[in-house]
Design a protein around this motif. Structure first.
Motif: not given
Length: 153
Positions: A131-153
């Motif tokens: 279950a843990m591995q399935a959750e981790l496999a479902a999230v990419s660095i691109a998704e995380i960066a997209a959520k944080l990019k507007p707030a980062t400089a």
């Protein structure tokens, strides 16, 4: 007599923060879009030691996730696109901890529970790991960066 907090620390197990730090490192690289990032810069951003960052970057490099460029304008970049790097890739590169481990000393074989609990817990551990591995496999660095990019400089 120990306080509740002190008693709790007796049973606290070490938990690795490498996945979180590695994810931070790779997200910075994704946001920088191919510009090499130095370990000192990343360490400052992640509030950790540059030696820790270099060790994690080395682990990520061995896994083919990052590539390093030596020299004055050097640093580290993603070796693959952020869409192709999942949290599972990162976990496998930097952390080998099990969800939970068997006790160091086996239970009393004469105990009706202790003699049979290992295989029961092994099944639970396998399901939890899947279950843990399935959750981790479902999230990419691109998704995380997209959520944080507007707030980062």
């Amino acid at each position: 007599m120990k306080t509740a907090a002190e008693a709790h620390t007796v049973f606290a197990m070490p938990v690795s923060s490498r996945l979180a730090v590695a994810t931070h490192i790779l997200t910075v690289m994704a946001v920088k879009e191919g510009v090499p990032v130095g370990s000192e810069d990343i360490a400052k951003r992640a509030s950790t030691n540059a030696a820790v960052v270099r060790k994690i970057i080395s682990m990520l490099g061995r896994a083919g996730i990052t590539t390093s460029q030596p020299g004055a304008k050097g640093g580290t970049c993603l070796a693959r696109s952020p869409e192709q790097i999942t949290l599972l890739d990162i976990y496998r590169a930097v952390d080998s901890q099990e969800i939970f481990a068997s006790p160091n000393c086996p239970p009393d074989a004469a105990c009706p529970i202790g003699s049979r609990i290992g295989p029961v817990l092994d099944v639970v551990k396998a399901r939890a790991t899947d279950a843990m591995q399935a959750e981790l496999a479902a999230v990419s660095i691109a998704e995380i960066a997209a959520k944080l990019k507007p707030a980062t400089a």
